[in-house]
Motif scaffolding. Structure first.
Motif, PDB file in Angstrom:
ATOM      1  N   VAL A   1     -22.330  20.910  -9.333  1.00 45.55           N
ATOM      2  CA  VAL A   1     -22.793  20.385  -8.063  1.00 45.55           C
ATOM      3  C   VAL A   1     -24.250  19.941  -8.130  1.00 45.55           C
ATOM      4  O   VAL A   1     -24.640  18.930  -7.534  1.00 45.55           O
TER       5      VAL A   1
ATOM      6  N   ARG B   1     -23.766  22.872  -0.051  1.00 46.00           N
ATOM      7  CA  ARG B   1     -22.331  22.724  -0.319  1.00 46.00           C
ATOM      8  C   ARG B   1     -21.736  24.059  -0.742  1.00 46.00           C
ATOM      9  O   ARG B   1     -20.654  24.450  -0.269  1.00 46.00           O
ATOM     10  N   GLU B   2     -22.400  24.767  -1.638  1.00 49.43           N
ATOM     11  CA  GLU B   2     -21.884  26.056  -2.109  1.00 49.43           C
ATOM     12  C   GLU B   2     -21.802  27.072  -0.974  1.00 49.43           C
ATOM     13  O   GLU B   2     -20.841  27.843  -0.885  1.00 49.43           O
TER      14      GLU B   2
ATOM     15  N   ALA C   1     -27.040  20.799  -2.954  1.00 49.20           N
ATOM     16  CA  ALA C   1     -26.095  21.546  -3.777  1.00 49.20           C
ATOM     17  C   ALA C   1     -25.890  22.955  -3.223  1.00 49.20           C
ATOM     18  O   ALA C   1     -24.756  23.452  -3.137  1.00 49.20           O
TER      19      ALA C   1
ATOM     20  N   GLN D   1     -20.301  15.050  -5.658  1.00 48.60           N
ATOM     21  CA  GLN D   1     -20.024  16.486  -5.768  1.00 48.60           C
ATOM     22  C   GLN D   1     -18.536  16.763  -5.942  1.00 48.60           C
ATOM     23  O   GLN D   1     -18.146  17.657  -6.692  1.00 48.60           O
ATOM     24  N   ASP D   2     -17.701  15.992  -5.260  1.00 50.28           N
ATOM     25  CA  ASP D   2     -16.253  16.184  -5.375  1.00 50.28           C
ATOM     26  C   ASP D   2     -15.723  15.761  -6.740  1.00 50.28           C
ATOM     27  O   ASP D   2     -14.744  16.312  -7.245  1.00 50.28           O
TER      28      ASP D   2
ATOM     29  N   ASN E   1     -22.881  18.902   5.480  1.00 54.54           N
ATOM     30  CA  ASN E   1     -23.746  17.992   4.729  1.00 54.54           C
ATOM     31  C   ASN E   1     -24.268  16.874   5.633  1.00 54.54           C
ATOM     32  O   ASN E   1     -25.421  16.457   5.513  1.00 54.54           O
TER      33      ASN E   1
ATOM     34  N   ASP F   1     -27.044  24.466 -12.657  1.00 55.64           N
ATOM     35  CA  ASP F   1     -25.585  24.578 -12.698  1.00 55.64           C
ATOM     36  C   ASP F   1     -25.131  25.627 -13.703  1.00 55.64           C
ATOM     37  O   ASP F   1     -24.075  26.245 -13.538  1.00 55.64           O
TER      38      ASP F   1
ATOM     39  N   ALA G   1     -24.324  16.686  -9.937  1.00 57.64           N
ATOM     40  CA  ALA G   1     -23.728  15.656  -9.080  1.00 57.64           C
ATOM     41  C   ALA G   1     -24.723  15.186  -8.019  1.00 57.64           C
ATOM     42  O   ALA G   1     -24.894  13.977  -7.806  1.00 57.64           O
ATOM     43  N   SER G   2     -25.373  16.131  -7.342  1.00 53.41           N
ATOM     44  CA  SER G   2     -26.349  15.777  -6.308  1.00 53.41           C
ATOM     45  C   SER G   2     -27.515  14.994  -6.903  1.00 53.41           C
ATOM     46  O   SER G   2     -28.020  14.045  -6.305  1.00 53.41           O
TER      47      SER G   2
END
Length: 387
Positions: A331, A118-119, A115, A324-325, A132, A63, A334-335
């Motif tokens: 991210v 998502r990005e 992650a 993640q949100d 996802n 991150d 979070a994952s």
């Protein structure tokens, strides 16, 4: 389209490689390494703790500094070293040190892929949740295919062949990642962040109450699920005296329900919301455990897998996106938090199942699972809605 396929293929193959090794690990340690049950338990605990620590440290680094594509490649290379170690070594202390070290680093591959996915979805304007969901479904499919394949290879061709098969899979996925998986330049502060959600990339997770409550809720959900997975084959055989093939049917049916549920849940998020879907999933879990307590015939247990599939399918898919949100600038962390909540559940669920079933019998496991899910439902009420 090629990049999207690369994400699906990478997830599926890494999932298969992991699913080849995990289901037969206790058998491998017991029969190949000649470890006694205490040392088998210690191995699982050390392996789980090492995976939690390593994946969290890698997530924090990714991150702040790292390109996730290269980190996924690094993790796959560690997976190769891990598989080679297990293929050619039968010394317990080598496996619990060198083997666990490589396995812990390899375990970060999957959360890093989620992650990165998502990005990439945000960068390209794709539907993050639907993207996802499709990737998460590949992981579930891998775990439908992987365990039977694992036992087939181990029983018919030996563990060396099984672990070398995992090596081959990691080599294939490395080629796919190098050729097709993208590098995504991350923005330090994403746009359209809800005011209830922190955008501070350095914020301590311990100060984010929603993240803490969601982590605990997720852990309780998966502890209940882990206790069920460990205990159910024993319960069916020794208490209900039903067919020895029934546990396989129950797991297969649940997995069959989970995959379409994951895909449908992903498309329902814009209309229903992640928080409401998680609530619905936990309620389905509550109904599942009530059913396990009340019903004991084969057809009822098969029918209950609909609730089990709804519960796990939604939580496994939407849960990671929810994390993640809540941490949009972290991210990777979070994952990994979602992944670590599941890993913690393996340790705790295994201990509870072993102790409680020995002292109070198998039926008590499902009462505890029900309590776990009711606690999880209460904790979910303390988690703020995320965009």
């Amino acid at each position: 389209m090629v990049i999207f396929a690369a994400f699906l293929i990478s997830t599926f193959i890494i999932g298969i490689a992991g699913a080849l090794q995990s289901p037969t690990l206790s058998r491998y340690l017991s029969f190949e390494v000649q470890a006694n049950p205490i040392f088998v338990g210690i191995f699982f605990s050390v392996n789980a703790v090492a995976s939690i620590v390593a994946s969290f440290l890698i997530a924090k680094y990714s991150d702040n500094h790292g390109q996730r594509r290269y980190i996924v490649l690094f993790c796959c290379i560690m997976g190769i070293f891990n598989s080679i170690t297990f293929a050619f070594t039968r010394h317990y202390y080598v496996l619990i040190t060198v083997g666990v070290f490589f396995a812990a680093l390899a375990s970060a591959a999957m959360p890093q892929i989620f992650a990165l996915a998502r990005e990439y979805a945000i960068k390209t304007g794709s539907n993050v949740v639907a993207f996802n969901s499709l990737i998460r479904a590949q992981l579930s499919l891998a775990w439908v295919i992987g365990p039977p394949l694992s036992f087939f290879l181990a029983v018919n061709y030996g563990f060396t062949t099984m672990y070398l098969s995992a090596v081959a899979m990691y080599i294939v996925v490395i080629v796919v990642i190098m050729l097709f998986l993208p590098s995504v330049q991350r923005n330090p502060t994403p746009v359209d962040i809800s005011p209830t959600i922190s955008a501070d990339p350095e914020q301590s997770i311990l100060k984010n109450k929603s993240v803490i409550f969601l982590f605990l809720a997720t852990m309780f959900m998966w502890i209940a699920n882990m206790m069920y997975l460990i205990d159910m084959p024993l319960y069916v055989d020794s208490v209900l005296h039903l067919s020895s093939a029934l546990p396989g049917k129950l797991m297969g049916l649940a997995a069959g329900v989970e995959i379409p549920v994951m895909l449908i849940a992903g498309y329902l998020v814009p209309y229903v919301g992640k928080r409401n879907l998680i609530f619905f999933a936990v309620v389905c879990g509550v109904l599942f455990y009530i059913g396990l307590i009340l019903f004991q015939n084969e057809y009822a247990l098969l029918a209950l897998q609909i609730f089990n599939g709804l519960f796990i399918g939604i939580v496994a898919n939407i849960g990671i996106i929810y994390f993640q949100d809540l941490l949009p600038t972290r991210v990777g962390v979070a994952s990994t938090l979602f992944n670590n909540a599941v890993t913690c559940s393996v340790i705790i669920g295994g201990l509870i199942q072993g102790i409680i079933s020995d002292l109070y019998g198998h039926q008590a496991i499902y009462w505890i699972g029900l309590v776990m899910l009711l606690i999880s439902l209460l904790l979910c009420t303390q988690v703020k809605a995320a965009q």
